[in-house]
Design a protein around this motif. Structure first.
Motif, PDB file in Angstrom:
ATOM      1  N   PRO A 245      46.156  53.072  50.977  1.00 52.96           N
ATOM      2  CA  PRO A 245      47.041  52.074  51.586  1.00 52.96           C
ATOM      3  C   PRO A 245      46.255  50.982  52.299  1.00 52.96           C
ATOM      4  O   PRO A 245      45.121  51.182  52.728  1.00 52.96           O
ATOM      5  CB  PRO A 245      47.876  52.894  52.567  1.00 52.96           C
ATOM      6  N   GLY A 246      46.898  49.825  52.417  1.00 49.89           N
ATOM      7  CA  GLY A 246      46.273  48.712  53.128  1.00 49.89           C
ATOM      8  C   GLY A 246      46.638  47.394  52.473  1.00 49.89           C
ATOM      9  O   GLY A 246      47.231  47.352  51.385  1.00 49.89           O
ATOM     10  N   PRO A 247      46.298  46.303  53.119  1.00 46.09           N
ATOM     11  CA  PRO A 247      46.672  44.982  52.610  1.00 46.09           C
ATOM     12  C   PRO A 247      45.890  44.606  51.361  1.00 46.09           C
ATOM     13  O   PRO A 247      44.777  45.087  51.122  1.00 46.09           O
ATOM     14  CB  PRO A 247      46.330  44.039  53.768  1.00 46.09           C
ATOM     15  N   GLY A 248      46.484  43.733  50.560  1.00 48.40           N
ATOM     16  CA  GLY A 248      45.771  43.152  49.434  1.00 48.40           C
ATOM     17  C   GLY A 248      44.808  42.080  49.922  1.00 48.40           C
ATOM     18  O   GLY A 248      44.554  41.938  51.126  1.00 48.40           O
ATOM     19  N   ARG A 249      44.294  41.314  48.977  1.00 46.61           N
ATOM     20  CA  ARG A 249      43.298  40.303  49.320  1.00 46.61           C
ATOM     21  C   ARG A 249      43.924  38.919  49.279  1.00 46.61           C
ATOM     22  O   ARG A 249      44.755  38.626  48.401  1.00 46.61           O
ATOM     23  CB  ARG A 249      42.118  40.360  48.341  1.00 46.61           C
ATOM     24  N   PRO A 250      43.546  38.049  50.217  1.00 49.35           N
ATOM     25  CA  PRO A 250      44.030  36.668  50.143  1.00 49.35           C
ATOM     26  C   PRO A 250      43.402  35.958  48.953  1.00 49.35           C
ATOM     27  O   PRO A 250      42.501  36.494  48.286  1.00 49.35           O
ATOM     28  CB  PRO A 250      43.569  36.058  51.467  1.00 49.35           C
ATOM     29  N   ARG A 251      43.862  34.738  48.693  1.00 48.42           N
ATOM     30  CA  ARG A 251      43.323  33.938  47.597  1.00 48.42           C
ATOM     31  C   ARG A 251      43.035  32.533  48.105  1.00 48.42           C
ATOM     32  O   ARG A 251      43.607  32.080  49.091  1.00 48.42           O
ATOM     33  CB  ARG A 251      44.309  33.892  46.433  1.00 48.42           C
ATOM     34  N   ILE A 252      42.144  31.860  47.392  1.00 45.51           N
ATOM     35  CA  ILE A 252      41.794  30.503  47.800  1.00 45.51           C
ATOM     36  C   ILE A 252      41.605  29.648  46.555  1.00 45.51           C
ATOM     37  O   ILE A 252      41.178  30.134  45.510  1.00 45.51           O
ATOM     38  CB  ILE A 252      40.515  30.490  48.667  1.00 45.51           C
ATOM     39  N   ARG A 253      41.947  28.370  46.675  1.00 43.79           N
ATOM     40  CA  ARG A 253      41.776  27.412  45.588  1.00 43.79           C
ATOM     41  C   ARG A 253      41.184  26.128  46.152  1.00 43.79           C
ATOM     42  O   ARG A 253      41.693  25.586  47.144  1.00 43.79           O
ATOM     43  CB  ARG A 253      43.109  27.106  44.926  1.00 43.79           C
ATOM     44  N   LEU A 254      40.093  25.663  45.541  1.00 52.14           N
ATOM     45  CA  LEU A 254      39.464  24.418  45.959  1.00 52.14           C
ATOM     46  C   LEU A 254      39.879  23.283  45.035  1.00 52.14           C
ATOM     47  O   LEU A 254      39.865  23.429  43.809  1.00 52.14           O
ATOM     48  CB  LEU A 254      37.943  24.548  45.943  1.00 52.14           C
ATOM     49  N   ASP A 255      40.240  22.156  45.648  1.00 50.18           N
ATOM     50  CA  ASP A 255      40.474  20.924  44.909  1.00 50.18           C
ATOM     51  C   ASP A 255      39.499  19.881  45.425  1.00 50.18           C
ATOM     52  O   ASP A 255      39.143  19.877  46.615  1.00 50.18           O
ATOM     53  CB  ASP A 255      41.912  20.434  45.089  1.00 50.18           C
TER      54      ASP A 255
ATOM     55  N   PRO B  29      39.868  49.613  35.330  1.00 51.65           N
ATOM     56  CA  PRO B  29      40.942  48.623  35.408  1.00 51.65           C
ATOM     57  C   PRO B  29      40.396  47.254  35.797  1.00 51.65           C
ATOM     58  O   PRO B  29      39.263  47.138  36.273  1.00 51.65           O
ATOM     59  CB  PRO B  29      41.867  49.193  36.496  1.00 51.65           C
ATOM     60  N   ARG B  30      41.219  46.227  35.618  1.00 51.13           N
ATOM     61  CA  ARG B  30      40.763  44.868  35.898  1.00 51.13           C
ATOM     62  C   ARG B  30      40.383  44.730  37.365  1.00 51.13           C
ATOM     63  O   ARG B  30      40.949  45.396  38.237  1.00 51.13           O
ATOM     64  CB  ARG B  30      41.835  43.852  35.527  1.00 51.13           C
ATOM     65  N   ASP B  31      39.435  43.839  37.627  1.00 48.74           N
ATOM     66  CA  ASP B  31      38.844  43.736  38.961  1.00 48.74           C
ATOM     67  C   ASP B  31      38.597  42.265  39.267  1.00 48.74           C
ATOM     68  O   ASP B  31      37.825  41.603  38.567  1.00 48.74           O
ATOM     69  CB  ASP B  31      37.539  44.527  38.996  1.00 48.74           C
ATOM     70  N   PRO B  32      39.224  41.707  40.310  1.00 56.90           N
ATOM     71  CA  PRO B  32      39.074  40.274  40.591  1.00 56.90           C
ATOM     72  C   PRO B  32      37.669  39.865  40.986  1.00 56.90           C
ATOM     73  O   PRO B  32      37.326  38.683  40.891  1.00 56.90           O
ATOM     74  CB  PRO B  32      40.067  40.040  41.743  1.00 56.90           C
TER      75      PRO B  32
ATOM     76  N   VAL C 125      46.159  42.082  44.076  1.00 57.34           N
ATOM     77  CA  VAL C 125      44.783  42.576  44.130  1.00 57.34           C
ATOM     78  C   VAL C 125      43.774  41.466  44.361  1.00 57.34           C
ATOM     79  O   VAL C 125      42.598  41.746  44.589  1.00 57.34           O
ATOM     80  CB  VAL C 125      44.419  43.358  42.855  1.00 57.34           C
ATOM     81  N   GLY C 126      44.215  40.191  44.289  1.00 59.48           N
ATOM     82  CA  GLY C 126      43.331  39.102  44.672  1.00 59.48           C
ATOM     83  C   GLY C 126      42.842  38.198  43.569  1.00 59.48           C
ATOM     84  O   GLY C 126      41.934  37.389  43.791  1.00 59.48           O
ATOM     85  N   PHE C 127      43.415  38.282  42.356  1.00 62.22           N
ATOM     86  CA  PHE C 127      43.006  37.347  41.310  1.00 62.22           C
ATOM     87  C   PHE C 127      43.460  35.933  41.665  1.00 62.22           C
ATOM     88  O   PHE C 127      44.630  35.712  41.969  1.00 62.22           O
ATOM     89  CB  PHE C 127      43.621  37.731  39.965  1.00 62.22           C
ATOM     90  N   PRO C 128      42.572  34.951  41.627  1.00 67.26           N
ATOM     91  CA  PRO C 128      42.992  33.565  41.847  1.00 67.26           C
ATOM     92  C   PRO C 128      43.907  33.092  40.721  1.00 67.26           C
ATOM     93  O   PRO C 128      43.916  33.654  39.618  1.00 67.26           O
ATOM     94  CB  PRO C 128      41.664  32.781  41.831  1.00 67.26           C
ATOM     95  N   ASP C 129      44.665  32.030  40.995  1.00 64.24           N
ATOM     96  CA  ASP C 129      45.556  31.483  39.976  1.00 64.24           C
ATOM     97  C   ASP C 129      44.782  30.969  38.771  1.00 64.24           C
ATOM     98  O   ASP C 129      45.328  30.877  37.667  1.00 64.24           O
ATOM     99  CB  ASP C 129      46.408  30.356  40.558  1.00 64.24           C
ATOM    100  N   SER C 130      43.508  30.621  38.964  1.00 65.80           N
ATOM    101  CA  SER C 130      42.718  30.086  37.852  1.00 65.80           C
ATOM    102  C   SER C 130      42.329  31.157  36.845  1.00 65.80           C
ATOM    103  O   SER C 130      41.888  30.838  35.731  1.00 65.80           O
ATOM    104  CB  SER C 130      41.447  29.410  38.378  1.00 65.80           C
TER     105      SER C 130
END
Length: 695
Positions: free
Chosen positions: A159-169, A472-475, A517-522
């Motif tokens: 148990p525990g929180p997922g990971r945040p995500r970030i996107r640079l423009d 399994p997939r891993d960000p 799980v923390g995969f970025p949108d990209s």
């Protein structure tokens, strides 16, 4: 290759591998810690490849001597995010009598699936293994007598929180570069998006190309081109309870004839052609047919078939020298397999694919070699310069040295990436083939160190695709490494739906898992229902479910994949391609989905939204794909019988998959009859309906 080496991001308790770039095995390299947090006592070993273990949160700077000029690396360690993970197996769940149990071990992605590495203790009538792992889901198996064919499998959730995500423009504003960060919290985080902290790491300044400056707690940067030199990279991390996968922008020296926008690149983004391609996997030696051996020439003669399926790229299983039909036991990394043909004939096949606007994906197998590779034979025989090319371990039963293998892969020992000679060889392999093809599908990517993949990503061309097999997939493999990933989550979900174990609406949980799980949108996710390592979906779940599952891969975001013969109704997972006796209607169905995806771009890049609907079956799911100028409804039915469905929107009366009218009561305007002032529509779904939404 990029001249700079990226900062590494980790947590206390997680080691980071660091290695010389473009290594010379004859050189003498030495790492040292130049600076570290005040409370830290972390050091590095004396090998050229080190596994650095931060012991306190903060920033570490390390120096590598032995290069032409000393180079520097930054390691940012965040607080330890691991929690106690307790795996248990009650005696009552043993598949064999306890008296027949001579040994037991546990294997999973957390210990690289290594048989015998971790053994449980026996406590109060159960076998127990404890370790510390970050929050997440961990599939595992207790192996009876260390036998992979006799195990009890399950998944443990820490148990525990997922990971945040970030996107640079980024954009150019006169002589300045403006870089903005958009941070998103994990779904179960206590932090809002605005409360997340951000950290920027600016790499490669004019005064010191090896330095990395750190800027914290702001959402944008303005950088002067003159002050920062010809080439810089900016990395950024979002921080809440946990840290995100880092994003990156690269600003390189521009040429006068180029437009200025081309000076800025996002290395973590897939090439434009690979943002949502239709992929076709060929198990090479089974493709040509029953009476002819597959060669590159025979593959080239069948390119029109690939064209007819409207695929964007073809992935070939390994084509290099190997004693096996499947090719994953490599004996020669620099020559094509004799039975398939010459390098020139392979180049001709690639050229023919390019004429058809089809890219070619090469299966890169570098975690291991065949045990018949001469390097392994010499390593096993104790030739000094080859002894460290492979990972050698001590067999706990016999006390003898034994080459490490994953699972029960006795024929394919693991390379030792701590060896500079191995790294040099495999980087040369990358260089050898990257110029001939358009991408690599990287076998057992989870078994190769991150540091190595980061260097691979910087060696290949900018428009090159890197697809990981990470199960399994891993960000973490997205951070400066791979831009396309196996979607193991949707794969298993579609299997469970097809076998009646979960409702069809479970596909939304699978889609949301990527962000959780923390995969970025990209990140681009490869959506598949079967491949060369899996049983056929048709055999496991039936034809009706296969059509719905395939339609899901083609109508959801990502890259849909067809495994050769899937479209022909094959049930043998590596069998001979069924050209004559295949399922023509099923093939036409796959063609229609592929063509539909091209004709309606909203199915490639539109947002996904659940649709409220009524149906008397859990085998049905409905959603929309929506962009600024288009909207479509998708309804999938995994069941064997057609179902009447009512959706909370009005649609046109044509099923875009078949081009035929949608079974239902039509009104005089050619639309399916709607209820409640055109806000609800009732119609019948056999396997899939895709229809435009009326305004």
């Amino acid at each position: 290759m990029h001249e700079l080496a990226p900062p590494r991001f980790t947590s206390v308790g997680e080691a980071v591998e660091l290695a010389p770039r473009d290594p010379n095995p004859e050189s003498e390299y030495e790492w040292s810690v130049e600076s570290r947090p005040d409370e830290s006592s972390a050091t590095v070993g004396d090998s050229p490849v080190v596994h650095f273990e931060p012991d306190e949160p903060g920033v570490y700077r390390l120096c590598l001597s032995g290069t032409e000029d000393d180079s520097h690396r930054l390691v940012r360690a965040f607080p330890d995010e691991r929690r106690t993970a307790r795996f248990e197996l009650p005696v009552s769940d043993l598949p064999i009598p306890q008296a027949e149990l001579d040994s037991i071990c546990i294997a999973g992605p957390f210990n690289e699936h290594l048989v015998g590495r971790n053994r449980p203790t026996f406590e109060d009538g159960r076998y127990v293994f404890e370790t510390r792992l970050p929050p997440g889901d961990y599939p595992y198996g207790f192996l009876m007598n260390d036998d992979l064919t006799e195990q009890v499998q399950d998944t443990l959730t820490v148990p525990g929180p997922g990971r945040p995500r970030i996107r640079l423009d980024s954009e150019l504003d006169g002589d300045e570069i403006v870089i903005s960060a958009e941070a998103s919290s994990a779904p179960n985080s206590e932090f809002s998006d605005d409360e997340l902290k951000t950290e920027f790491y600016v790499e490669g300044t004019a005064d010191d190309r090896d330095s990395v400056s750190v800027v914290r707690n702001q959402r944008s940067l303005r950088l002067s081109r003159e002050e920062n030199g010809d080439e810089i990279r900016v990395h950024a991390v979002a921080v809440g309870e946990r840290h995100s996968v880092a994003d990156c922008v690269e600003i390189a020296e521009g040429k006068e004839e180029k437009v200025r926008e081309r000076e800025i690149r996002s290395p973590n983004d897939a090439p434009e052609w690979a943002e949502s391609p239709t992929v076709y996997e060929i198990f090479v030696r089974s493709f040509a047919g029953e009476t002819v051996d597959t060669t590159f020439t025979e593959l080239e003669r069948r390119v029109p078939y690939l064209e007819s399926l409207n695929v964007d790229c073809v992935w070939l299983t390994p084509i290099l020298g190997s004693p096996t039909d499947h090719g994953y036991h490599t004996t020669n990394y620099f020559e094509t397999a004799d039975d398939l043909g010459t390098r020139e004939e392979f180049a001709s096949f690639v050229s023919r694919c390019h004429e058809a606007d089809i890219r070619v994906i090469f299966d890169l197998v570098i975690n291991h070699s065949s045990r018949d590779h001469p390097a392994f034979q010499m390593s096993a025989a104790g030739v000094p310069e080859y002894r460290d090319w492979y990972v050698w371990e001590t067999d706990e039963e016999t006390g003898e040295k034994r080459a490490q293998r994953y699972f029960n892969w006795e024929q394919i020992p693991n390379f030792n990436f701590d060896s500079l000679a191995v790294r040099r060889l495999l980087l040369d392999v990358v260089d050898e083939w990257a110029g001939m093809v358009d991408g690599f599908r990287c076998d057992v990517a989870w078994g190769v160190p991150h540091e190595f993949w980061k260097e691979v990503a910087e060696r290949v061309p900018d428009d090159f695709l890197l697809l990981d097999e990470t199960i399994p997939r891993d960000p973490d493999y997205h951070e400066g490494e791979f831009t396309m990933h196996y979607d193991t989550t949707l794969y298993h979900t579609l299997r469970e739906i097809g076998q009646g174990e979960r409702p069809a609406t479970a596909i939304f949980d699978a889609l949301e898992d990527a962000g959780r799980v923390g995969f970025p949108d990209s990140a681009v996710h490869l959506r598949y229902v079967e491949n060369h390592d899996e049983s056929r979906y048709l055999d496991e779940c039936g034809r009706d479910a296969l059509k719905a599952a395939t339609a899901a891969t083609f109508t959801l975001p990502g890259a849909p994949m067809i495994y050769y013969g899937q479209e022909r109704g094959m049930t043998e997972y590596r069998g001979t391609m069924q050209w004559e006796h295949g399922d023509d209607e099923l093939t036409a169905f796959h063609r229609a989905l592929s063509e539909l995806r091209d004709e309606y771009p909203v199915l490639r890049d539109g947002a996904v939204e659940q649709v409220e609907f009524e149906c008397d079956s859990e085998n049905v799911v409905a959603f929309t794909r929506e962009s600024t100028d288009s909207r479509a409804v998708v309804v999938l039915n995994f069941g064997e019988s057609a179902r009447e469905v009512t959706v909370d929107t009005a649609i046109e009366d044509v099923n875009l998959v078949t081009g035929e009218g949608i079974a239902g009561t039509e009104d005089r305007d050619g639309e399916v009859a709607a209820e409640d002032d055109n806000s609800r529509t009732k119609f019948t779904v056999e396997s899939v309906v895709v229809a435009r939404v009326t305004e």
